[in-house]
Design a protein around this motif. Structure first.
Motif, PDB file in Angstrom:
ATOM      1  N   ARG A 153       0.824  -1.207   0.000  1.00 47.21           N
ATOM      2  CA  ARG A 153       0.000   0.000   0.000  1.00 47.21           C
ATOM      3  C   ARG A 153       0.861   1.261   0.000  1.00 47.21           C
ATOM      4  N   ARG A 154       2.060   1.181   0.550  1.00 41.85           N
ATOM      5  CA  ARG A 154       2.928   2.351   0.621  1.00 41.85           C
ATOM      6  C   ARG A 154       3.861   2.475  -0.576  1.00 41.85           C
ATOM      7  N   PHE A 155       4.423   1.341  -0.999  1.00 43.15           N
ATOM      8  CA  PHE A 155       5.496   1.394  -1.992  1.00 43.15           C
ATOM      9  C   PHE A 155       5.195   0.651  -3.287  1.00 43.15           C
ATOM     10  N   GLY A 156       4.160  -0.173  -3.308  1.00 50.19           N
ATOM     11  CA  GLY A 156       3.913  -1.007  -4.478  1.00 50.19           C
ATOM     12  C   GLY A 156       2.499  -0.883  -4.981  1.00 50.19           C
ATOM     13  N   SER A 157       1.917  -2.009  -5.396  1.00 50.43           N
ATOM     14  CA  SER A 157       0.541  -2.012  -5.900  1.00 50.43           C
ATOM     15  C   SER A 157      -0.229  -3.132  -5.207  1.00 50.43           C
ATOM     16  N   TYR A 158      -1.517  -2.871  -4.956  1.00 52.99           N
ATOM     17  CA  TYR A 158      -2.360  -3.749  -4.155  1.00 52.99           C
ATOM     18  C   TYR A 158      -3.604  -4.116  -4.958  1.00 52.99           C
ATOM     19  N   TYR A 159      -3.944  -5.417  -4.967  1.00 53.78           N
ATOM     20  CA  TYR A 159      -5.094  -5.895  -5.732  1.00 53.78           C
ATOM     21  C   TYR A 159      -5.898  -6.889  -4.888  1.00 53.78           C
ATOM     22  N   VAL A 160      -7.184  -6.932  -5.172  1.00 57.66           N
ATOM     23  CA  VAL A 160      -8.075  -7.929  -4.576  1.00 57.66           C
ATOM     24  C   VAL A 160      -8.656  -8.757  -5.720  1.00 57.66           C
ATOM     25  N   PRO A 161      -8.662 -10.085  -5.611  1.00 60.71           N
ATOM     26  CA  PRO A 161      -9.209 -10.928  -6.682  1.00 60.71           C
ATOM     27  C   PRO A 161     -10.690 -11.209  -6.480  1.00 60.71           C
ATOM     28  N   ASP A 162     -11.346 -11.645  -7.545  1.00 57.34           N
ATOM     29  CA  ASP A 162     -12.668 -12.261  -7.390  1.00 57.34           C
ATOM     30  C   ASP A 162     -12.500 -13.767  -7.573  1.00 57.34           C
ATOM     31  N   ARG A 163     -13.591 -14.507  -7.488  1.00 51.99           N
ATOM     32  CA  ARG A 163     -13.488 -15.971  -7.533  1.00 51.99           C
ATOM     33  C   ARG A 163     -13.115 -16.493  -8.916  1.00 51.99           C
ATOM     34  N   GLU A 164     -13.218 -15.642  -9.946  1.00 54.38           N
ATOM     35  CA  GLU A 164     -12.810 -16.050 -11.294  1.00 54.38           C
ATOM     36  C   GLU A 164     -11.344 -15.726 -11.566  1.00 54.38           C
ATOM     37  N   GLY A 165     -10.649 -15.166 -10.593  1.00 54.97           N
ATOM     38  CA  GLY A 165      -9.238 -14.873 -10.773  1.00 54.97           C
ATOM     39  C   GLY A 165      -8.946 -13.546 -11.422  1.00 54.97           C
ATOM     40  N   ARG A 166      -9.959 -12.683 -11.570  1.00 50.01           N
ATOM     41  CA  ARG A 166      -9.721 -11.330 -12.069  1.00 50.01           C
ATOM     42  C   ARG A 166      -9.284 -10.444 -10.914  1.00 50.01           C
ATOM     43  N   LEU A 167      -8.557  -9.373 -11.226  1.00 50.69           N
ATOM     44  CA  LEU A 167      -7.937  -8.554 -10.201  1.00 50.69           C
ATOM     45  C   LEU A 167      -8.460  -7.117 -10.244  1.00 50.69           C
ATOM     46  N   TYR A 168      -8.563  -6.509  -9.057  1.00 51.05           N
ATOM     47  CA  TYR A 168      -9.124  -5.159  -8.924  1.00 51.05           C
ATOM     48  C   TYR A 168      -8.144  -4.313  -8.115  1.00 51.05           C
ATOM     49  N   LYS A 169      -7.619  -3.278  -8.761  1.00 50.63           N
ATOM     50  CA  LYS A 169      -6.616  -2.425  -8.125  1.00 50.63           C
ATOM     51  C   LYS A 169      -7.213  -1.692  -6.936  1.00 50.63           C
ATOM     52  N   ASP A 170      -6.476  -1.695  -5.841  1.00 49.32           N
ATOM     53  CA  ASP A 170      -6.864  -1.038  -4.588  1.00 49.32           C
ATOM     54  C   ASP A 170      -8.185  -1.563  -4.032  1.00 49.32           C
ATOM     55  N   GLY A 171      -8.615  -2.730  -4.483  1.00 51.54           N
ATOM     56  CA  GLY A 171      -9.810  -3.345  -3.941  1.00 51.54           C
ATOM     57  C   GLY A 171     -11.107  -2.708  -4.365  1.00 51.54           C
ATOM     58  N   LEU A 172     -11.094  -1.911  -5.439  1.00 49.22           N
ATOM     59  CA  LEU A 172     -12.317  -1.292  -5.956  1.00 49.22           C
ATOM     60  C   LEU A 172     -12.994  -2.293  -6.888  1.00 49.22           C
ATOM     61  N   MET A 173     -14.006  -2.977  -6.399  1.00 48.56           N
ATOM     62  CA  MET A 173     -14.579  -4.136  -7.093  1.00 48.56           C
ATOM     63  C   MET A 173     -15.611  -3.723  -8.139  1.00 48.56           C
ATOM     64  N   ASP A 174     -15.202  -2.886  -9.069  1.00 48.38           N
ATOM     65  CA  ASP A 174     -16.042  -2.460 -10.179  1.00 48.38           C
ATOM     66  C   ASP A 174     -15.792  -3.397 -11.357  1.00 48.38           C
TER      67      ASP A 174
END
Length: 255
Positions: free
Chosen positions: A74-95
């Protein structure tokens, strides 16, 4: 340093030709990363070739901790949250319109296209457990960075990889660069670290220069080849700064 968790304070004074003096100071913190001392950390040991390190995977737990690297990302790199299909959402914004394929996050176009620290969280953004990990498919021909993936990973690169320069580990008793040999490794799939909190399933013949961590073991019929980067044994991690400015410590004054 003035703060308990600080590393040092830098103070600089400059003077103009007319005699005006100005001083600034800034406190620096240090990013302390535990070393990875083996090419492979994994409980199960199927087809693995390890070079410049132990010939068999290290079965001890990974020294890299989930919460620490989450904060670093969160401070120095990039952060993602996945969904169950393996797609990724930057900063956890699940749009759904912002969903990214893993290749868009992990893939590098050429040597030097550094992804930095990439942290993939669990489905519920809590510590990895058996029921909260997605499955991420990594099929890019070449990936460069430090990848902390809190998911099950299928590593099946499509392509021939890239040729990268690599320094051999130093010879015992000869510190520094004196005993390190520069070689070119062909067909490298990952230059850096792949840290999987789930199972790492290997397909094909991926080649890694760096290190691999599979906290829930290795699987698959592929052959994993890892050339150990000795810099990881000193806590030097590609994509993370050694020191950083501590927020709120900038000061400046005249005279």
């Amino acid at each position: 340093p003035g703060l308990a968790d600080g590393f040092c304070t830098v103070e600089v004074t400059a003077e103009s030709g007319s005699g005006v003096r100005r001083t600034v100071s800034l406190e620096l913190g240090r990013v302390a990363i535990p070393p990875l001392e083996a090419a492979v950390y994994a409980d199960s040991q199927p087809n693995v070739l390890a070079h410049w390190s132990a010939p068999v995977p290290n079965s001890s737990p990974s020294p890299w901790q989930y919460q620490v690297f989450k904060e670093y990302a969160r401070r120095f790199g990039s952060y993602y949250v996945p969904d169950r299909e393996g797609r990724l959402y930057k900063d956890g914004l699940m749009d759904p319109s912002a969903a990214l394929a893993p290749a868009e996050v992990f893939g590098s176009k050429a040597v030097g296209d550094q992804r930095g620290l990439v942290f993939i969280d669990t489905l519920d953004r809590e510590r990895p457990a058996a029921e909260n990990m997605a499955t991420i498919v990594l099929d890019s021909p070449y990936m460069e960075g430090t990848f902390y993936v809190n998911a099950h990973v299928i590593l099946r690169p499509e392509g021939r990889g890239e040729a990268v320069p690599a320094l051999s580990p130093p010879t015992e008793g000869l510190p520094g660069l004196a005993s390190r040999v520069l070689v070119n490794l062909a067909g490298v799939t990952i230059r850096g670290v792949l840290h999987a909190s789930g199972t790492l399933r290997v397909e094909g013949q991926p080649l890694v220069f760096g290190a691999v961590v599979a906290e829930r073991g290795l699987a698959g019929s592929g052959l994993l080849e890892v050339w150990y980067n000795a810099d990881l044994g000193r806590g030097r991690i590609q994509g993370l700064p050694v020191v950083f400015p501590v927020r709120g410590t900038w000061r400046e004054w005249e005279g």
